[in-house]
Scaffold this motif. Structure first.
Motif, short mmCIF file in Angstrom:
data_model
loop_
_atom_site.label_atom_id
_atom_site.label_comp_id
_atom_site.label_asym_id
_atom_site.label_seq_id
_atom_site.Cartn_x
_atom_site.Cartn_y
_atom_site.Cartn_z
N ILE A 142 1.01 -1.28 -0.11
CA ILE A 142 -0.06 0.08 -0.02
C ILE A 142 0.85 1.28 0.09
N ALA A 143 1.91 1.05 0.85
CA ALA A 143 2.95 2.26 1.00
C ALA A 143 3.42 2.76 -0.49
N SER A 144 3.54 1.82 -1.18
CA SER A 144 4.27 2.00 -2.50
C SER A 144 3.44 2.23 -3.78
N ASP A 145 2.14 2.23 -3.51
CA ASP A 145 1.19 2.39 -4.42
C ASP A 145 0.55 3.79 -4.41
N PRO A 146 1.05 5.07 -5.30
CA PRO A 146 0.51 6.29 -5.13
C PRO A 146 -1.06 6.67 -5.63
N LYS A 147 -1.55 5.46 -6.16
CA LYS A 147 -3.03 5.52 -6.54
C LYS A 147 -3.91 5.42 -5.32
N ILE A 148 -3.31 4.72 -4.38
CA ILE A 148 -4.43 4.24 -3.12
C ILE A 148 -4.44 5.46 -2.19
N ARG A 149 -5.81 5.89 -1.90
CA ARG A 149 -5.94 7.28 -1.09
C ARG A 149 -6.68 7.12 0.13
N ALA A 150 -7.07 5.73 0.33
CA ALA A 150 -7.81 5.38 1.61
C ALA A 150 -7.71 3.70 1.77
N VAL A 151 -7.66 3.30 2.94
CA VAL A 151 -7.83 1.79 3.18
C VAL A 151 -8.96 1.39 4.35
N VAL A 152 -9.59 0.48 3.73
CA VAL A 152 -10.75 -0.27 4.69
C VAL A 152 -10.14 -1.50 5.03
N LEU A 153 -9.94 -1.44 6.59
CA LEU A 153 -9.50 -2.84 7.17
C LEU A 153 -10.60 -3.69 7.83
N THR A 154 -10.71 -4.69 7.43
CA THR A 154 -11.96 -5.20 7.90
C THR A 154 -11.64 -6.98 8.02
N ALA A 155 -12.91 -7.70 7.86
CA ALA A 155 -12.41 -8.99 8.31
C ALA A 155 -13.72 -9.87 7.67
N THR A 156 -13.05 -11.25 7.04
CA THR A 156 -14.30 -12.24 6.84
C THR A 156 -15.12 -12.83 7.80
N GLY A 157 -16.39 -13.22 7.76
CA GLY A 157 -17.00 -13.77 8.84
C GLY A 157 -17.56 -12.82 9.94
N ASP A 158 -18.05 -13.47 11.01
CA ASP A 158 -18.73 -12.90 12.16
C ASP A 158 -17.88 -11.96 13.04
N ASN A 159 -16.55 -12.39 13.13
CA ASN A 159 -15.59 -11.74 14.20
C ASN A 159 -14.56 -11.12 13.42
N PHE A 160 -14.31 -9.78 13.74
CA PHE A 160 -12.73 -8.74 13.47
C PHE A 160 -11.71 -10.06 13.63
N CYS A 161 -11.47 -10.21 14.94
CA CYS A 161 -10.32 -10.90 15.20
C CYS A 161 -10.22 -11.39 16.54
#
Length: 269
Positions: free
Chosen positions: A44-63
């Motif tokens: 992500i740090a090396s890609d200048p086209k990315i302007r925002a990040v969504v951090l999520t998870a699969t399933g019913d629990n984040f972690c």
């Protein structure tokens, strides 16, 4: 990027979606998960086209936190986690801490905003990862806990850096010393999350889209300004001026003004 199995990674326009992807283990953190998170942070740090990040998870629990069986029973794994990550270079920033700490503070080192969408269990290392994000949107009935005391250890994934700016120290110490759980609603009252929503990921994507439509240099400057600690008042004011001078009259700043005056969507580069 290389194939990953613990983390699903995709791009949607200018938005990166990073998804913990081990639902059969409630997205518990093992060595491979840590490694893949570090890998994706660098991408992500090396890609200048990315302007925002969504951090999520699969399933019913984040972690659900650390995979105790998969990590704590292996002395070599523990030693690796408490050592500096090898060959880690997040753009121009080197690793701030050890392996597990960088998994958390690496989100803060990214120039772009990171929004965590939280469901179900958000325990231990999972909560610390969420605290590394700039914003946390939680389901009202999600359960958050600084869980490490239950295993007889302290939280050590960078929480001392990322948590004191969002929750009062006495409340943070109380959560860490008791290991008690708090709901998403209670976490909002404590300042631990930014807001609560019945569909956290949908709201996180909406916010990421909104931020991606703002001048990316200004958004990055705001993150830099408010994430820079331990400055004197004069140093903070000087940083404000330095950042502003770098933005004023730049092509994207001029485009923001013109689009606003012409009542149209801006087209940033």
């Amino acid at each position: 990027m290389s194939d990953t199995t613990r983390i699903a990674f995709e791009r949607s326009g200018h938005i990166a979606i990073v998804r913990l992807n081990r639902p059969e283990k409630m997205n518990a953190l093992d060595m491979q998960t840590f490694n893949e998170i570090l890998q994706i942070q660098q991408e992500i740090a090396s890609d200048p086209k990315i302007r925002a990040v969504v951090l999520t998870a699969t399933g019913d629990n984040f972690c659900a936190g650390l995979d105790i069986q998969g990590v704590m029973t292996d002395p070599n794994a523990v030693e690796t986690l408490l050592s500096q990550p090898e060959d880690y270079q997040l753009a121009s920033a080197k690793a701030l801490g050890n392996y597990v700490q960088q998994v958390v503070v690496g989100w803060q080192q990214l120039k772009v905003p990171v929004i965590a969408a939280l469901n179900g269990y958000v325990f231990g290392g999972g909560l610390q990862i969420a605290l590394g994000a700039d914003f946390r949107i939680a389901h009202p009935e999600s359960q958050l806990s600084v869980m490490e005391i239950r295993w007889g250890i302290i939280p050590d994934m960078g929480i001392s850096v990322v948590a004191p700016s969002v929750i009062a120290r006495d409340q943070l110490k109380l959560m860490a010393m008791t290991g008690d759980r708090v709901s998403g609603e209670k976490a909002l009252q404590l300042g631990l999350v930014t807001e609560t929503e019945d569909n956290p990921e949908e709201k996180a994507r909406e916010l990421a889209n909104t931020l991606s439509l703002r001048n990316p240099q200004a958004v990055q400057g705001i993150k830099h300004l408010f994430n820079t600690d331990n400055l004197s008042p004069s140093e903070s004011l000087a940083l404000e001026e330095k950042l502003q001078r770098g933005i004023l009259f730049s092509p994207n700043q001029i485009e923001a003004v013109q689009a606003n005056l012409q009542k149209r969507d801006p087209e940033f580069k």
